[in-house]
Write a protein that holds these residues in place. Sequence first.
Motif, PDB file in Angstrom:
ATOM      1  N   GLU A  53       0.829  -1.215   0.000  1.00 18.82           N
ATOM      2  CA  GLU A  53       0.000   0.000   0.000  1.00 18.82           C
ATOM      3  C   GLU A  53       0.867   1.271   0.000  1.00 18.82           C
ATOM      4  O   GLU A  53       0.460   2.301  -0.526  1.00 18.82           O
ATOM      5  N   VAL A  54       2.080   1.192   0.559  1.00 16.81           N
ATOM      6  CA  VAL A  54       2.940   2.390   0.600  1.00 16.81           C
ATOM      7  C   VAL A  54       3.299   2.910  -0.790  1.00 16.81           C
ATOM      8  O   VAL A  54       3.591   4.087  -0.961  1.00 16.81           O
ATOM      9  N   GLN A  55       3.288   1.999  -1.789  1.00 14.45           N
ATOM     10  CA  GLN A  55       3.588   2.492  -3.133  1.00 14.45           C
ATOM     11  C   GLN A  55       2.328   2.678  -3.993  1.00 14.45           C
ATOM     12  O   GLN A  55       2.384   3.192  -5.093  1.00 14.45           O
ATOM     13  N   MET A  56       1.175   2.267  -3.469  1.00 17.69           N
ATOM     14  CA  MET A  56      -0.080   2.410  -4.216  1.00 17.69           C
ATOM     15  C   MET A  56      -0.839   3.671  -3.793  1.00 17.69           C
ATOM     16  O   MET A  56      -1.652   4.183  -4.541  1.00 17.69           O
ATOM     17  N   ASN A  57      -0.628   4.075  -2.534  1.00 24.29           N
ATOM     18  CA  ASN A  57      -1.468   5.114  -1.957  1.00 24.29           C
ATOM     19  C   ASN A  57      -0.597   6.162  -1.256  1.00 24.29           C
ATOM     20  O   ASN A  57      -0.056   5.913  -0.183  1.00 24.29           O
ATOM     21  N   LYS A  58      -0.506   7.323  -1.893  1.00 25.47           N
ATOM     22  CA  LYS A  58       0.357   8.389  -1.365  1.00 25.47           C
ATOM     23  C   LYS A  58      -0.132   8.926  -0.026  1.00 25.47           C
ATOM     24  O   LYS A  58       0.619   9.523   0.732  1.00 25.47           O
ATOM     25  N   ASN A  59      -1.427   8.729   0.260  1.00 28.64           N
ATOM     26  CA  ASN A  59      -2.002   9.300   1.486  1.00 28.64           C
ATOM     27  C   ASN A  59      -2.050   8.340   2.657  1.00 28.64           C
ATOM     28  O   ASN A  59      -2.626   8.664   3.694  1.00 28.64           O
ATOM     29  N   ILE A  60      -1.468   7.177   2.491  1.00 28.11           N
ATOM     30  CA  ILE A  60      -1.668   6.154   3.521  1.00 28.11           C
ATOM     31  C   ILE A  60      -1.186   6.591   4.914  1.00 28.11           C
ATOM     32  O   ILE A  60      -1.824   6.268   5.910  1.00 28.11           O
ATOM     33  N   GLU A  61      -0.096   7.347   4.957  1.00 23.02           N
ATOM     34  CA  GLU A  61       0.385   7.755   6.288  1.00 23.02           C
ATOM     35  C   GLU A  61      -0.665   8.612   7.009  1.00 23.02           C
ATOM     36  O   GLU A  61      -0.919   8.440   8.192  1.00 23.02           O
ATOM     37  N   ASN A  62      -1.304   9.521   6.259  1.00 20.35           N
ATOM     38  CA  ASN A  62      -2.347  10.369   6.861  1.00 20.35           C
ATOM     39  C   ASN A  62      -3.606   9.577   7.212  1.00 20.35           C
ATOM     40  O   ASN A  62      -4.363   9.973   8.090  1.00 20.35           O
ATOM     41  N   GLN A  63      -3.825   8.486   6.472  1.00 15.04           N
ATOM     42  CA  GLN A  63      -5.051   7.711   6.700  1.00 15.04           C
ATOM     43  C   GLN A  63      -4.903   6.671   7.802  1.00 15.04           C
ATOM     44  O   GLN A  63      -5.890   6.062   8.225  1.00 15.04           O
ATOM     45  N   LYS A  72      11.596   0.660  -3.733  1.00  4.59           N
ATOM     46  CA  LYS A  72      12.076   1.950  -3.230  1.00  4.59           C
ATOM     47  C   LYS A  72      12.352   1.883  -1.738  1.00  4.59           C
ATOM     48  O   LYS A  72      11.426   1.871  -0.924  1.00  4.59           O
ATOM     49  N   ARG A  73      13.653   1.916  -1.405  1.00  2.00           N
ATOM     50  CA  ARG A  73      14.046   1.774   0.004  1.00  2.00           C
ATOM     51  C   ARG A  73      13.516   2.914   0.876  1.00  2.00           C
ATOM     52  O   ARG A  73      13.301   2.720   2.078  1.00  2.00           O
ATOM     53  N   GLU A  74      13.307   4.062   0.265  1.00  2.00           N
ATOM     54  CA  GLU A  74      12.829   5.194   1.076  1.00  2.00           C
ATOM     55  C   GLU A  74      11.410   4.952   1.611  1.00  2.00           C
ATOM     56  O   GLU A  74      10.967   5.654   2.526  1.00  2.00           O
ATOM     57  N   LEU A  75      10.731   3.949   1.064  1.00  4.77           N
ATOM     58  CA  LEU A  75       9.383   3.630   1.564  1.00  4.77           C
ATOM     59  C   LEU A  75       9.411   2.660   2.753  1.00  4.77           C
ATOM     60  O   LEU A  75       8.401   2.465   3.430  1.00  4.77           O
ATOM     61  N   TYR A  76      10.567   2.048   3.002  1.00  3.12           N
ATOM     62  CA  TYR A  76      10.624   1.003   4.040  1.00  3.12           C
ATOM     63  C   TYR A  76      10.307   1.501   5.459  1.00  3.12           C
ATOM     64  O   TYR A  76       9.610   0.802   6.209  1.00  3.12           O
ATOM     65  N   PRO A  77      10.796   2.694   5.850  1.00  2.00           N
ATOM     66  CA  PRO A  77      10.442   3.141   7.215  1.00  2.00           C
ATOM     67  C   PRO A  77       8.930   3.284   7.421  1.00  2.00           C
ATOM     68  O   PRO A  77       8.404   2.893   8.469  1.00  2.00           O
ATOM     69  N   LEU A  78       8.234   3.801   6.412  1.00  5.84           N
ATOM     70  CA  LEU A  78       6.774   3.936   6.525  1.00  5.84           C
ATOM     71  C   LEU A  78       6.106   2.552   6.557  1.00  5.84           C
ATOM     72  O   LEU A  78       5.175   2.317   7.342  1.00  5.84           O
ATOM     73  N   GLN A  79       6.622   1.651   5.720  1.00 12.89           N
ATOM     74  CA  GLN A  79       6.075   0.286   5.696  1.00 12.89           C
ATOM     75  C   GLN A  79       6.220  -0.360   7.086  1.00 12.89           C
ATOM     76  O   GLN A  79       5.282  -0.996   7.592  1.00 12.89           O
ATOM     77  N   GLN A  80       7.382  -0.142   7.695  1.00 14.66           N
ATOM     78  CA  GLN A  80       7.639  -0.705   9.026  1.00 14.66           C
ATOM     79  C   GLN A  80       6.718  -0.064  10.069  1.00 14.66           C
ATOM     80  O   GLN A  80       6.180  -0.737  10.945  1.00 14.66           O
ATOM     81  N   LYS A  81       6.511   1.246   9.947  1.00 17.14           N
ATOM     82  CA  LYS A  81       5.651   1.957  10.893  1.00 17.14           C
ATOM     83  C   LYS A  81       4.218   1.399  10.837  1.00 17.14           C
ATOM     84  O   LYS A  81       3.582   1.151  11.870  1.00 17.14           O
ATOM     85  N   ILE A  82       3.728   1.189   9.612  1.00 18.41           N
ATOM     86  CA  ILE A  82       2.370   0.652   9.449  1.00 18.41           C
ATOM     87  C   ILE A  82       2.295  -0.772  10.012  1.00 18.41           C
ATOM     88  O   ILE A  82       1.363  -1.122  10.735  1.00 18.41           O
ATOM     89  N   PHE A  83       3.305  -1.569   9.700  1.00 24.64           N
ATOM     90  CA  PHE A  83       3.341  -2.957  10.193  1.00 24.64           C
ATOM     91  C   PHE A  83       3.311  -2.978  11.729  1.00 24.64           C
ATOM     92  O   PHE A  83       2.513  -3.700  12.335  1.00 24.64           O
TER      93      PHE A  83
END
Length: 251
Positions: free
Chosen positions: A63-73, A103-114
């Motif tokens: 979802e981190v690469q499909m949805n730019k707003n996921i962190e806010n959601q 994209k490695r820059e997405l990994y911290p957000l992916q980890q946060k969501i997990f």
Amino acid sequence: MLIDIHCHCNLYLNLDEIIKEAKDIGVEKIISVGMSALGLERMLEISRQYDSIYPALGIHPEEVQMNKNIENQLDSVLELIRKNKNKICAIGEIGLDHYFVKKRELYPLQQKIFNSMLSLAQELELPVNLHTKGAEQIVFDTLTSFRIPNINIHWYSGPENLLKKGIDRGYYFSITPAFSYSPAVKKVVIMVDNEHLLLESDGPVKYSGKIGTPSMIRDVLNFISKFKDVSPAILESQIFENTKKIFPKIF
Ligand SMILES: [Zn+2]
């Protein structure tokens, strides 16, 4: 009775047909796992329409690469899941993906969501349905910080030493129709004891060009039964018992 413990039911255009075909072949329960923030309401809606569908809610690692707003959601997704805690049987599909997400820059957000999904599973005392592709080591390390009632690893294809570790920790492993051609999936079937195997279609993912459906798990059962030299009937009742242990809320 067969149970498909990992399917994306909201992604079919002909769900009536899919459910009927599954029932005809003895697949009487299907756990429909969440993916996108947008799809979760729809998931709850179809579980009201079909009594064989049981929802699991969560945010997929892609979802981190499909949805730019996921962190806010994220907060509103957590709220939606809490609000529906009595209707769901698990948190999923959640996890990490370092294979399809390059994209490695997405990994911290992916980890946060997990992490937030795992602490929610701990809070609600629900099992998890995990995706680990290309990030098996980090997923396994992350899990040690949480107390989760039961863990299913979906479509495991990682290294053998971690597979052993998962087995030692008592994780469940769900087997997809890819079993017929994938050496990695065959390895899981060989190494995991019958008491920790589950069945899944991961539909509508395609297998050799064919759209995956819950009805395909009958073939998966038959394959495993030949492979493990145990009768299909005995294996079916063993897997039924396993499913009851890990996902008690669908019974
Ligand atoms: Zn999936």
